[in-house]
Design a protein around this motif. Structure first.
Motif, PDB file in Angstrom:
ATOM      1  N   PRO A   1       8.344   5.840   4.478  1.00 54.94           N
ATOM      2  CA  PRO A   1       9.130   5.287   3.476  1.00 54.94           C
ATOM      3  C   PRO A   1       9.603   6.665   2.591  1.00 54.94           C
ATOM      4  O   PRO A   1       9.453   6.963   1.552  1.00 54.94           O
ATOM      5  CB  PRO A   1       8.243   4.876   2.390  1.00 54.94           C
ATOM      6  N   PHE A   2      10.404   7.308   3.395  1.00 57.98           N
ATOM      7  CA  PHE A   2      11.175   8.561   2.962  1.00 57.98           C
ATOM      8  C   PHE A   2      11.923   8.206   1.712  1.00 57.98           C
ATOM      9  O   PHE A   2      11.958   8.904   0.562  1.00 57.98           O
ATOM     10  CB  PHE A   2      11.997   9.483   3.788  1.00 57.98           C
ATOM     11  N   HIS A   3      12.947   7.277   2.101  1.00 57.54           N
ATOM     12  CA  HIS A   3      13.820   6.600   1.030  1.00 57.54           C
ATOM     13  C   HIS A   3      13.093   6.228  -0.297  1.00 57.54           C
ATOM     14  O   HIS A   3      13.704   6.688  -1.410  1.00 57.54           O
ATOM     15  CB  HIS A   3      15.080   5.722   1.538  1.00 57.54           C
ATOM     16  N   GLN A   4      12.233   5.450  -0.087  1.00 63.05           N
ATOM     17  CA  GLN A   4      11.453   4.945  -1.384  1.00 63.05           C
ATOM     18  C   GLN A   4      10.847   6.130  -2.259  1.00 63.05           C
ATOM     19  O   GLN A   4      10.897   5.949  -3.273  1.00 63.05           O
ATOM     20  CB  GLN A   4      10.422   3.992  -0.745  1.00 63.05           C
ATOM     21  N   LEU A   5      10.318   7.056  -1.628  1.00 60.80           N
ATOM     22  CA  LEU A   5       9.786   8.201  -2.332  1.00 60.80           C
ATOM     23  C   LEU A   5      10.872   8.738  -3.284  1.00 60.80           C
ATOM     24  O   LEU A   5      10.729   9.116  -4.419  1.00 60.80           O
ATOM     25  CB  LEU A   5       8.857   9.034  -1.464  1.00 60.80           C
ATOM     26  N   GLY A   6      12.047   9.072  -2.528  1.00 63.46           N
ATOM     27  CA  GLY A   6      13.097   9.611  -3.382  1.00 63.46           C
ATOM     28  C   GLY A   6      13.441   8.831  -4.435  1.00 63.46           C
ATOM     29  O   GLY A   6      13.977   9.245  -5.722  1.00 63.46           O
ATOM     30  N   GLN A   7      13.805   7.443  -4.284  1.00 65.53           N
ATOM     31  CA  GLN A   7      14.030   6.332  -5.325  1.00 65.53           C
ATOM     32  C   GLN A   7      13.136   6.394  -6.344  1.00 65.53           C
ATOM     33  O   GLN A   7      13.584   6.538  -7.495  1.00 65.53           O
ATOM     34  CB  GLN A   7      14.280   4.962  -4.591  1.00 65.53           C
ATOM     35  N   HIS A   8      11.884   6.572  -6.147  1.00 68.99           N
ATOM     36  CA  HIS A   8      10.863   6.490  -7.298  1.00 68.99           C
ATOM     37  C   HIS A   8      11.125   7.677  -7.964  1.00 68.99           C
ATOM     38  O   HIS A   8      10.846   7.894  -9.261  1.00 68.99           O
ATOM     39  CB  HIS A   8       9.390   6.390  -6.537  1.00 68.99           C
ATOM     40  N   LEU A   9      11.145   8.985  -7.510  1.00 69.83           N
ATOM     41  CA  LEU A   9      11.257  10.114  -8.052  1.00 69.83           C
ATOM     42  C   LEU A   9      12.555   9.955  -8.987  1.00 69.83           C
ATOM     43  O   LEU A   9      12.382  10.619 -10.200  1.00 69.83           O
ATOM     44  CB  LEU A   9      11.463  11.386  -6.996  1.00 69.83           C
ATOM     45  N   ALA A  10      13.781   9.576  -8.412  1.00 64.48           N
ATOM     46  CA  ALA A  10      14.823   9.556  -9.133  1.00 64.48           C
ATOM     47  C   ALA A  10      14.737   8.721 -10.521  1.00 64.48           C
ATOM     48  O   ALA A  10      15.053   9.153 -11.529  1.00 64.48           O
ATOM     49  CB  ALA A  10      16.021   9.018  -8.214  1.00 64.48           C
ATOM     50  N   TYR A  11      14.270   7.527 -10.400  1.00 69.13           N
ATOM     51  CA  TYR A  11      14.274   6.544 -11.517  1.00 69.13           C
ATOM     52  C   TYR A  11      13.181   6.862 -12.332  1.00 69.13           C
ATOM     53  O   TYR A  11      13.322   7.009 -13.734  1.00 69.13           O
ATOM     54  CB  TYR A  11      14.057   5.111 -11.070  1.00 69.13           C
ATOM     55  N   LYS A  12      12.088   7.358 -11.986  1.00 71.65           N
ATOM     56  CA  LYS A  12      11.006   7.923 -12.887  1.00 71.65           C
ATOM     57  C   LYS A  12      11.387   9.158 -13.709  1.00 71.65           C
ATOM     58  O   LYS A  12      11.260   9.428 -15.004  1.00 71.65           O
ATOM     59  CB  LYS A  12       9.817   8.380 -12.174  1.00 71.65           C
ATOM     60  N   ALA A  13      12.269  10.105 -13.034  1.00 74.06           N
ATOM     61  CA  ALA A  13      12.741  11.127 -13.782  1.00 74.06           C
ATOM     62  C   ALA A  13      13.946  10.754 -14.727  1.00 74.06           C
ATOM     63  O   ALA A  13      13.803  11.088 -15.803  1.00 74.06           O
ATOM     64  CB  ALA A  13      13.269  12.177 -12.637  1.00 74.06           C
TER      65      ALA A  13
ATOM     66  N   HIS B   1       0.756  -1.164  -0.018  1.00 71.27           N
ATOM     67  CA  HIS B   1       0.056  -0.022   0.056  1.00 71.27           C
ATOM     68  C   HIS B   1       0.870   1.314   0.068  1.00 71.27           C
ATOM     69  O   HIS B   1       0.574   2.194  -0.869  1.00 71.27           O
ATOM     70  CB  HIS B   1      -1.054   0.047   1.184  1.00 71.27           C
ATOM     71  N   ALA B   2       1.873   1.525   0.796  1.00 68.33           N
ATOM     72  CA  ALA B   2       2.864   2.500   1.136  1.00 68.33           C
ATOM     73  C   ALA B   2       3.325   2.726  -0.365  1.00 68.33           C
ATOM     74  O   ALA B   2       3.827   3.865  -0.871  1.00 68.33           O
ATOM     75  CB  ALA B   2       3.529   2.313   1.938  1.00 68.33           C
ATOM     76  N   THR B   3       3.960   1.582  -1.032  1.00 71.03           N
ATOM     77  CA  THR B   3       4.626   1.648  -2.179  1.00 71.03           C
ATOM     78  C   THR B   3       3.751   2.212  -3.404  1.00 71.03           C
ATOM     79  O   THR B   3       4.115   3.088  -4.104  1.00 71.03           O
ATOM     80  CB  THR B   3       5.208   0.159  -2.495  1.00 71.03           C
TER      81      THR B   3
ATOM     82  N   ASN C   1       3.638   5.789  -3.023  1.00 71.99           N
ATOM     83  CA  ASN C   1       4.561   6.584  -3.238  1.00 71.99           C
ATOM     84  C   ASN C   1       4.951   6.598  -5.021  1.00 71.99           C
ATOM     85  O   ASN C   1       5.372   7.596  -5.718  1.00 71.99           O
ATOM     86  CB  ASN C   1       5.929   5.774  -2.753  1.00 71.99           C
ATOM     87  N   HIS C   2       4.238   5.619  -5.681  1.00 69.35           N
ATOM     88  CA  HIS C   2       4.417   5.628  -7.189  1.00 69.35           C
ATOM     89  C   HIS C   2       3.357   6.561  -7.822  1.00 69.35           C
ATOM     90  O   HIS C   2       3.724   7.228  -8.411  1.00 69.35           O
ATOM     91  CB  HIS C   2       3.842   3.833  -7.594  1.00 69.35           C
ATOM     92  N   ARG C   3       2.344   6.603  -7.123  1.00 76.91           N
ATOM     93  CA  ARG C   3       1.330   7.683  -7.480  1.00 76.91           C
ATOM     94  C   ARG C   3       1.876   9.096  -7.476  1.00 76.91           C
ATOM     95  O   ARG C   3       1.682   9.995  -8.345  1.00 76.91           O
ATOM     96  CB  ARG C   3      -0.009   7.344  -6.817  1.00 76.91           C
ATOM     97  N   ILE C   4       2.368   9.446  -6.189  1.00 71.60           N
ATOM     98  CA  ILE C   4       3.052  10.792  -5.834  1.00 71.60           C
ATOM     99  C   ILE C   4       4.220  11.048  -6.920  1.00 71.60           C
ATOM    100  O   ILE C   4       4.271  12.054  -7.443  1.00 71.60           O
ATOM    101  CB  ILE C   4       3.540  10.874  -4.442  1.00 71.60           C
ATOM    102  N   SER C   5       4.956  10.074  -7.061  1.00 67.70           N
ATOM    103  CA  SER C   5       6.381  10.273  -7.739  1.00 67.70           C
ATOM    104  C   SER C   5       5.746  10.219  -9.477  1.00 67.70           C
ATOM    105  O   SER C   5       6.368  11.349  -9.898  1.00 67.70           O
ATOM    106  CB  SER C   5       7.262   9.286  -7.715  1.00 67.70           C
TER     107      SER C   5
END
Length: 384
Positions: free
Chosen positions: A299-311, A250-252, A255-259
């Motif tokens: 999941p701070f780090h996971q949100l940052g990872q999602h933003l990084a790879y999607k960008a 659920h948290a993942t 984060n996917h939706r926000i990023s």
């Protein structure tokens, strides 16, 4: 860039039985090879393969290529263990966890993932099937299912090994895809993103992704966990494991939706994305006992990872900037003081009087720091 695509296998009962027997045989063989590697201090792949290759084929019924994959799996496990020890992920050498890790061989679960390469796994994209080696012979025509986007990525970019995984009686193949990186464009400006607990992400455009719904969900899950833990039964333990996985998924998804939304806005407007470098936040911040669980599970780090790879996938410039005092610094006059933020939600500069939502001000400061950092990064090197 390297991404993974997960496809769901749809085997028949006979095929599923063969896959289960294969997974168990491969992991028994991997545990045996791990014990040999630990006893003889053979952590390199070639040296270990010379010692255990014949036994893996004769004792565990593996063919040549699966035996080689098992040896590589064991060597990679010890390489990962060594990296974790060096990084301090298992604590100091005096801790019980550290001593247990270095004092015993790596053991593989009966249903642990097993890698297959193109010699023992082939894909038939037109028929949406795979052919895979098993201990009962080659199993052909195992159907798989995935989304259209995943299928397109799989056909164009799949490369290297694929892992066979069994989760809760369901079978999956996790395929590695090597996608070429698009060249990032020159940004006209930046979107600063401030991450938090109450507000998961707040941008310099005043877009606020609130975390209240996720917070309520986590509190509800915590109450259910406490009720199950109080029962102390095997059934309760199994349900706890299922709940933990569900909460993580659920948290993942959040984060996917926000990023995805932030990256799409940046791509549409020709801007880059900047976030705070929040590494080591647990070591820097001292919290009350009732706050520790919230921060550790967020999941701070996971949100940052999602933003990084999607960008990166979209060709959007991405930067991490210094997080110091972003919520206490005035973006207009530069005055920095703790009193500028009298409470969690509000900011008011004690010098110039600038006021606004605290998270938006932090996002603006992140954006301004990205502007300065990008000028420094793209500046031409001085002539010799």
């Amino acid at each position: 860039m390297r991404l993974v695509v997960q496809v769901k296998l749809l085997p028949t009962l006979e095929q599923a039985s063969a896959l289960e027997a294969t997974l168990r045989a491969c992991n028994r063989a991997a545990t045996y090879a791990s014990r040999v590697a630990f006893a003889n201090d053979l952590k390199d792949r070639n040296g270990l393969q010379k010692v255990v290759y014949t036994a893996l084929k004769a004792t565990f019924g593996l063919s040549a290529q699966p035996a080689v994959r098992v040896v590589k799996k064991v060597a990679d496990a010890y390489t990962a263990l060594k990296a974790n020890l060096r990084a301090g992920s298992l604590g100091s050498p005096t801790t019980k966890r550290y001593r247990k890790a270095v004092g015993s061989p790596v053991v593989f679960r009966p249903d642990a993932a097993q890698p297959f390469d193109d010699r023992c796994l082939s894909w038939q994209y037109d028929a949406r099937t795979v052919s895979i080696w098993t201990v009962d012979g080659r199993m052909k025509g195992i159907r798989f299912a995935c989304s259209p986007d995943q299928f397109k990525t799989l056909v164009q970019y799949r490369k290297g090994e694929s892992d066979l995984v069994c989760r809760s009686g369901k079978w999956f193949l996790i395929a590695t895809c090597d996608i070429p990186d698009p060249d990032p464009y020159e940004p006209v400006d930046w979107i600063g993103v401030d991450r938090g607990i109450v507000n998961l992400a707040t941008t310099s455009d005043s877009t606020n992704h609130q975390g209240r719904r996720l917070s309520r969900y986590r509190r509800w899950q915590a109450r259910k966990r406490a009720e199950l833990q109080a029962k102390q039964t095997r059934s309760a333990t199994r349900r706890l494991a299922r709940r933990a996985k569900k909460e993580k998924r659920h948290a993942t998804q959040v984060n996917h939706r926000i990023s995805k939304e932030i990256v799409s806005v940046a791509q549409r407007t020709g801007r880059g994305i900047a976030i705070e470098a929040l590494g080591g936040i647990r070591e820097r911040v001292r919290l009350r006992r009732d706050q520790r669980g919230t921060l550790s599970s967020w999941p701070f780090h996971q949100l940052g990872q999602h933003l990084a790879y999607k960008a990166r996938k979209a060709g959007v410039p991405f930067l991490e900037v210094d997080p110091a005092y972003t919520s206490q610094c005035c973006p207009r006059c530069g005055h920095t003081e703790r009193a500028n933020r009298p409470d969690r939600d509000h900011f008011r500069c004690r010098r110039c009087g600038l006021a606004g939502p605290a998270d938006v001000v932090a996002g603006v400061n992140v954006r301004d720091r990205a502007r300065s950092a990008w000028v420094f990064v793209t500046a031409p090197a001085p002539a010799p």
